[in-house]
Design a protein around this motif. Structure first.
Motif, PDB file in Angstrom:
ATOM      1  N   VAL A   1       0.823  -1.378   0.008  1.00 14.48           N
ATOM      2  CA  VAL A   1      -0.034  -0.074   0.097  1.00 14.48           C
ATOM      3  C   VAL A   1       0.831   1.391  -0.005  1.00 14.48           C
ATOM      4  CG1 VAL A   1      -1.891  -1.081   1.166  1.00 14.48           C
ATOM      5  CG2 VAL A   1       0.002  -0.270   2.406  1.00 14.48           C
ATOM      6  N   GLY A   2       0.166   2.421  -0.632  1.00 18.57           N
ATOM      7  CA  GLY A   2       0.966   3.542  -0.371  1.00 18.57           C
ATOM      8  C   GLY A   2      -0.049   4.605   0.292  1.00 18.57           C
ATOM      9  N   VAL A   3       0.757   5.520   1.109  1.00 16.84           N
ATOM     10  CA  VAL A   3      -0.030   6.628   1.474  1.00 16.84           C
ATOM     11  C   VAL A   3       0.580   8.081   1.539  1.00 16.84           C
ATOM     12  CG1 VAL A   3      -1.285   5.461   3.390  1.00 16.84           C
ATOM     13  CG2 VAL A   3       0.981   6.510   3.777  1.00 16.84           C
ATOM     14  N   PRO A   4      -0.200   9.018   1.522  1.00 19.04           N
ATOM     15  CA  PRO A   4       0.475  10.355   1.337  1.00 19.04           C
ATOM     16  C   PRO A   4       1.462  10.531   2.532  1.00 19.04           C
ATOM     17  CG  PRO A   4      -1.768  10.746   1.012  1.00 19.04           C
ATOM     18  CD  PRO A   4      -1.469   9.475   1.448  1.00 19.04           C
ATOM     19  N   VAL A   5       2.821  11.122   2.261  1.00 19.73           N
ATOM     20  CA  VAL A   5       3.731  10.776   3.319  1.00 19.73           C
ATOM     21  C   VAL A   5       3.271  11.422   4.605  1.00 19.73           C
ATOM     22  CG1 VAL A   5       5.296  13.045   2.624  1.00 19.73           C
ATOM     23  CG2 VAL A   5       6.193  10.992   3.330  1.00 19.73           C
ATOM     24  N   ALA A   6       2.486  12.582   4.800  1.00 21.60           N
ATOM     25  CA  ALA A   6       2.056  12.899   5.980  1.00 21.60           C
ATOM     26  C   ALA A   6       1.273  12.082   6.854  1.00 21.60           C
ATOM     27  CB  ALA A   6       1.506  14.418   5.643  1.00 21.60           C
ATOM     28  N   GLN A   7       0.721  11.066   6.244  1.00 24.39           N
ATOM     29  CA  GLN A   7      -0.265  10.031   6.659  1.00 24.39           C
ATOM     30  C   GLN A   7       0.652   8.993   7.246  1.00 24.39           C
ATOM     31  OE1 GLN A   7      -1.834  12.000   4.079  1.00 24.39           O
ATOM     32  NE2 GLN A   7      -2.677  12.970   6.008  1.00 24.39           N
ATOM     33  N   LEU A   8       1.952   8.925   7.361  1.00 22.70           N
ATOM     34  CA  LEU A   8       2.769   7.851   7.871  1.00 22.70           C
ATOM     35  C   LEU A   8       2.639   7.375   9.165  1.00 22.70           C
ATOM     36  CD1 LEU A   8       6.203   8.285   5.952  1.00 22.70           C
ATOM     37  CD2 LEU A   8       4.774   6.276   5.846  1.00 22.70           C
ATOM     38  N   ALA A   9       2.681   8.333  10.258  1.00 22.24           N
ATOM     39  CA  ALA A   9       2.446   8.206  11.614  1.00 22.24           C
ATOM     40  C   ALA A   9       1.133   7.291  11.624  1.00 22.24           C
ATOM     41  CB  ALA A   9       2.372   9.133  12.313  1.00 22.24           C
ATOM     42  N   ALA A  10      -0.299   7.916  11.196  1.00 22.06           N
ATOM     43  CA  ALA A  10      -1.399   7.374  11.192  1.00 22.06           C
ATOM     44  C   ALA A  10      -1.464   5.851  10.476  1.00 22.06           C
ATOM     45  CB  ALA A  10      -2.302   8.358  10.304  1.00 22.06           C
ATOM     46  N   VAL A  11      -0.841   5.721   9.281  1.00 16.75           N
ATOM     47  CA  VAL A  11      -0.948   4.244   8.794  1.00 16.75           C
ATOM     48  C   VAL A  11      -0.248   3.162   9.786  1.00 16.75           C
ATOM     49  CG1 VAL A  11       1.124   4.198   7.213  1.00 16.75           C
ATOM     50  CG2 VAL A  11      -1.072   3.074   6.845  1.00 16.75           C
ATOM     51  N   PHE A  12       1.017   3.714  10.536  1.00 18.71           N
ATOM     52  CA  PHE A  12       1.530   3.040  11.205  1.00 18.71           C
ATOM     53  C   PHE A  12       0.515   2.564  12.441  1.00 18.71           C
ATOM     54  CE2 PHE A  12       5.873   4.708   9.748  1.00 18.71           C
ATOM     55  CZ  PHE A  12       5.904   3.682   8.902  1.00 18.71           C
ATOM     56  N   ARG A  13       0.051   3.539  13.016  1.00 14.39           N
ATOM     57  CA  ARG A  13      -0.833   3.316  14.088  1.00 14.39           C
ATOM     58  C   ARG A  13      -1.967   2.363  13.591  1.00 14.39           C
ATOM     59  NH1 ARG A  13      -1.455   8.612  15.339  1.00 14.39           N
ATOM     60  NH2 ARG A  13      -3.065   8.859  14.107  1.00 14.39           N
ATOM     61  N   GLY A  14      -2.684   2.651  12.552  1.00 14.27           N
ATOM     62  CA  GLY A  14      -3.636   1.702  12.156  1.00 14.27           C
ATOM     63  C   GLY A  14      -3.292   0.342  12.095  1.00 14.27           C
ATOM     64  N   ILE A  15      -2.055   0.231  11.453  1.00 16.09           N
ATOM     65  CA  ILE A  15      -1.606  -1.165  11.286  1.00 16.09           C
ATOM     66  C   ILE A  15      -1.331  -1.825  12.708  1.00 16.09           C
ATOM     67  CG2 ILE A  15       0.363  -2.599  10.431  1.00 16.09           C
ATOM     68  CD1 ILE A  15       0.502  -0.676   8.106  1.00 16.09           C
TER      69      ILE A  15
ATOM     70  N   ASP B   1      -8.454   4.655   3.134  1.00 13.22           N
ATOM     71  CA  ASP B   1      -9.146   5.925   4.109  1.00 13.22           C
ATOM     72  C   ASP B   1      -8.066   7.174   4.325  1.00 13.22           C
ATOM     73  OD1 ASP B   1     -11.363   4.380   4.287  1.00 13.22           O
ATOM     74  OD2 ASP B   1     -10.890   3.458   6.352  1.00 13.22           O
ATOM     75  N   LEU B   2      -6.806   6.820   4.134  1.00  9.58           N
ATOM     76  CA  LEU B   2      -5.812   7.843   4.414  1.00  9.58           C
ATOM     77  C   LEU B   2      -5.481   8.470   3.190  1.00  9.58           C
ATOM     78  CD1 LEU B   2      -3.808   5.925   7.035  1.00  9.58           C
ATOM     79  CD2 LEU B   2      -5.069   7.915   7.415  1.00  9.58           C
ATOM     80  N   GLY B   3      -6.370   8.643   2.309  1.00 11.99           N
ATOM     81  CA  GLY B   3      -5.967   8.934   0.865  1.00 11.99           C
ATOM     82  C   GLY B   3      -5.019   8.364   0.023  1.00 11.99           C
ATOM     83  N   GLY B   4      -4.746   6.969   0.197  1.00 14.43           N
ATOM     84  CA  GLY B   4      -3.686   6.224  -0.444  1.00 14.43           C
ATOM     85  C   GLY B   4      -4.049   5.431  -1.570  1.00 14.43           C
ATOM     86  N   THR B   5      -3.444   4.266  -1.705  1.00 18.14           N
ATOM     87  CA  THR B   5      -3.679   3.531  -2.858  1.00 18.14           C
ATOM     88  C   THR B   5      -3.255   1.876  -2.451  1.00 18.14           C
ATOM     89  OG1 THR B   5      -2.776   2.845  -5.306  1.00 18.14           O
ATOM     90  CG2 THR B   5      -1.194   3.903  -3.754  1.00 18.14           C
ATOM     91  N   ILE B   6      -3.973   0.968  -2.953  1.00 23.69           N
ATOM     92  CA  ILE B   6      -3.852  -0.259  -2.753  1.00 23.69           C
ATOM     93  C   ILE B   6      -2.461  -0.973  -3.330  1.00 23.69           C
ATOM     94  CG2 ILE B   6      -6.390  -0.790  -2.235  1.00 23.69           C
ATOM     95  CD1 ILE B   6      -6.260  -2.227  -5.008  1.00 23.69           C
ATOM     96  N   SER B   7      -1.905  -0.342  -4.070  1.00 19.46           N
ATOM     97  CA  SER B   7      -0.623  -0.741  -4.628  1.00 19.46           C
ATOM     98  C   SER B   7       0.440   0.582  -5.136  1.00 19.46           C
ATOM     99  CB  SER B   7      -0.879  -1.661  -6.005  1.00 19.46           C
ATOM    100  OG  SER B   7       0.542  -2.085  -6.512  1.00 19.46           O
ATOM    101  N   GLY B   8       1.585   0.404  -4.399  1.00 22.48           N
ATOM    102  CA  GLY B   8       2.396   1.355  -4.600  1.00 22.48           C
ATOM    103  C   GLY B   8       3.304   0.987  -5.862  1.00 22.48           C
ATOM    104  N   GLU B   9       3.650  -0.230  -5.967  1.00 27.01           N
ATOM    105  CA  GLU B   9       5.000  -0.547  -6.892  1.00 27.01           C
ATOM    106  C   GLU B   9       4.924  -2.107  -7.250  1.00 27.01           C
ATOM    107  OE1 GLU B   9       8.680   0.213  -4.933  1.00 27.01           O
ATOM    108  OE2 GLU B   9       8.331  -1.676  -3.791  1.00 27.01           O
TER     109      GLU B   9
END
Lengths: 461, 461
Positions: free
Chosen positions: B346-360, B411-419
């Protein structure tokens, strides 16, 4: 409800237009003066007849309703922002519908920490850049028309400009789009992330599609941090344009970081000085002008000037003033004032610059016709202007020379359009660059997305 | 002529295959061991049956002949380079044809002054990079598989990697392509120039199309000048992964020029150390590791370490050695050795990193299942690995968690596949990201270019 002015010769009945007016109210304009204005763009391509109506869209829903109506009634649609296009892509169709995005000009959001902006299509490009400045950011794509052209039009044509050598073309700054398809369906493409490998890259496909696949209503674009320090503008004059070409190739292949690298030949400098005198000295053959940015801007400019000197550059100068680039931005209005509408827009690999300058000089002799050159030299993107009378006959004669320039660019591994697109003006040149199979693929994609063929039909490819 | 080994259950007669062998001779392989090998890629997606034959193409003409044959006989085609894909895009179809580009591995030209390389699709990506080094240039795209994967596969999947934060994705380095369409027609896309606005951007469209629109046989790619000075590798340990996320956001939003910025959580570091011990200290929660380049590399690394310290980073170090990044490159083989095949991307906008780590972390608790994280953190691209038994039941259980991670990213404005792309493995997740209309547009383009549906059908979108 305002009175309907039906243009002569239209095959559509008043009742058909009434259904559009029922859906969109006074956003449907039928005033002939407004229609005549909305029928043109900034190219020399003239509309072949008056459109039926203009929709001044205020929302994505308006665009969707307009296209659904056009689709149902098989009405050809042209799409416009500020009408600054130079290839006739926004010129109206006789009896067609014009959809204007100029009123959708809201900057919806600037997301500083992700360096993204959400904008409606009608936002003027320089306004977006200015809004980003307030947050220490900037919008890199910088077409010469940035103060009047809109971001939607810039994306639809994949506009270039002065800073491409440092930041790429408009496509490189587009992350995601909202697009209305030919039948009124609204889709979104792309993502807000830096990387995204989900499905086909429709964002890149719609970017530069010149209104043929869908109408871009809003975009998420990438911003960059403003460089630290003060920029430097550098210049050097050359008595030999091929030497200037070799200097540019050497500069681009050096370790120096460039922001802008432009070339104006002597005739172009003369015309700009005549249009708006600024004391610019006319060079023997060509003026090279550009900009460096960042904390090392002065040192970078000095390195560039040294490379120019090694290639015969004279009268060099480094300055903190932006005046020289302002003069460069006047090239198109200055040439237009002479009746010389820029329409040639070839590109070559940057190592072929000296060769393309030599080839253009040969063509000038062969056809006994003056050819002035303005170039985004650092990317190998040239705008040669062939001197001609501002009449259909004059343009027809110039067109023969322009086609020879296109062939020259292709022979050097180049392209017939670097940044203006094909539109209507260059459609006849397409077979020089594309095989029949390549054209067939382009048109198959168009047919898949717009089977009724209502969206900017018969243009771009 | 070699003897034909017809797999059981195929509906094609021997005479049909004979016509392929007539055209391509001993480049048609039917040996069952070779076919079984060519049927797989590096994902956990298993072929559902044996392919009919493998074509080891040696030229564009071979690929064209193979596709013309498949098109005429309605045989499904899978396309492969080195088979390093992680999403099942290159897995063979039962009774299908496998076309391998691995033998087309010539570097045709390195055009130093235009910073371009012409390469056949089967060139190993690191070999291209090494060849460019000889001319003071490098090839920027740098997937972790660069020493084995091929440039054709990298382009077909729009591969990412470690240097995307500085240089973008593979698409950003592709100037032009040679592509064989589903019926065997050969076309070229793009241009050798920096700017090109002629027709639709088919180069970007084929890039990342995962073998569904055409077979890329050669490419013109952009090279960059090798940075001056010695690179610096930096590291810092964090006891709190959310703090590491905030540090990354701050680093990316600083003025520092980064080349690489990766994150390994504690569990990933443990697994890498178990796989190939290098004395890497296991962090409390996460290790941040990256690289700076250029003459200011040391100062840039110091600025980054200072930002880490401000966010609670410890055990920081700056080094001239590349060992830490080598360890990072072992993440995929180390996880694979544990039976944990990376499939979440997955990919998220870089300002959402802390949020995605918390969510995981929340999802790990909710599902009572360990989730380790390796991330191209600077671009917000995460590879969470859900702990599971290496059995169909284990994967099915993990898939529930993986889908929750995909929803979290969206939900964090991201994507299901980054690369890694969608391939076969992530096809069921597509409706999370695309509306029905958006999927319909993708498939309409596929149908326009491959009406018989023979090229990698039913995958990617």
């Amino acid at each position: 409800m305002r009175r309907v002015h039906l243009p002569k010769g239209t095959s559509l009945s008043t009742s058909v237009l009434t259904s559009l007016q029922h859906a969109l109210g006074d956003r449907v304009i039928t005033d002939p003066v407004a229609l005549a204005e909305a029928a043109r763009d900034s190219s020399r391509y003239a509309p072949e007849g008056m459109p039926l109506a203009l929709v001044e869209a205020e929302s994505t829903e308006d665009v969707s309703a307009a296209l659904a109506w056009a689709h149902a009634n098989e009405v050809k649609v042209s799409v416009r922002g500020a009408g600054t296009g130079l290839s006739g892509g926004a010129v109206a169709y006789p009896g067609g519908l014009v959809v204007s995005l100029a009123g959708m000009n809201a900057i919806l959001d600037i997301d500083v920490e992700n360096r993204l902006a959400d904008v409606q299509a009608g936002v003027v490009t320089a306004d977006l850049d200015a809004a980003a400045h307030d947050h220490g950011l900037f919008f890199a794509p910088d077409p010469a028309s940035a103060r009047t052209s809109t971001i939607g039009g810039n994306i639809a044509t994949n506009a270039g400009g002065l800073r491409c050598i440092a930041h790429g073309v408009t496509r490189d700054s587009v992350a995601a789009l909202e697009v209305v398809l030919a039948d009124g369906t609204v889709i979104r493409t792309g993502a807000r992330t830096r990387k995204n490998t989900v499905g086909l890259d429709l964002t890149s496909l719609f970017t530069g599609s010149e209104g043929t696949l869908g109408v871009i209503t809003s975009a998420t674009v990438r911003l960059k941090p403003l460089p630290e320090g003060e920029p430097r503008t550098f210049r050097a004059n050359f008595d030999d344009i091929e030497a200037a070409g070799r200097a540019i190739t050497a500069i681009v292949n050096s370790a120096v970081q460039l922001e802008v690298l432009e070339l104006l030949d002597a005739r172009s400098v003369e015309l700009i000085e005549a249009f708006a005198p600024s004391g610019l000295r006319v060079p023997g053959a060509a003026l090279l002008v550009g900009q460096t940015v960042g904390v090392d801007a002065e040192a970078a400019a000095e390195s560039i000037v040294e490379i120019c000197r090694q290639h015969g550059g004279q009268d060099w100068a480094i300055s903190e003033s932006d005046d020289l680039l302002e003069a460069r931005r006047l090239a198109n209005p200055a040439l237009t004032a002479q009746g010389l509408r820029v329409s040639c827009d070839v590109g070559v690999p940057v190592a072929q610059l000296a060769a393309v300058f030599r080839g253009i000089a040969d063509l000038s002799k062969k056809h006994d016709r003056g050819i002035s050159i303005v170039a985004h030299a650092g990317d190998g993107n040239l705008h040669p202007t062939v001197e001609a009378e501002d009449t259909p006959e004059g343009y027809a004669a110039a067109e023969v020379v322009i086609e020879d320039i296109a062939r020259l660019a292709l022979d050097l591994g180049g392209t017939i359009s670097g940044e203006h697109g094909i539109g209507a003006v260059k459609l006849h040149e397409l077979p020089l660059q594309f095989s029949d199979d390549e054209l067939r693929v382009q048109r198959a994609i168009k047919a898949a997305l717009d089977p009724a063929g209502i969206l900017t039909p018969g243009r771009a490819y």
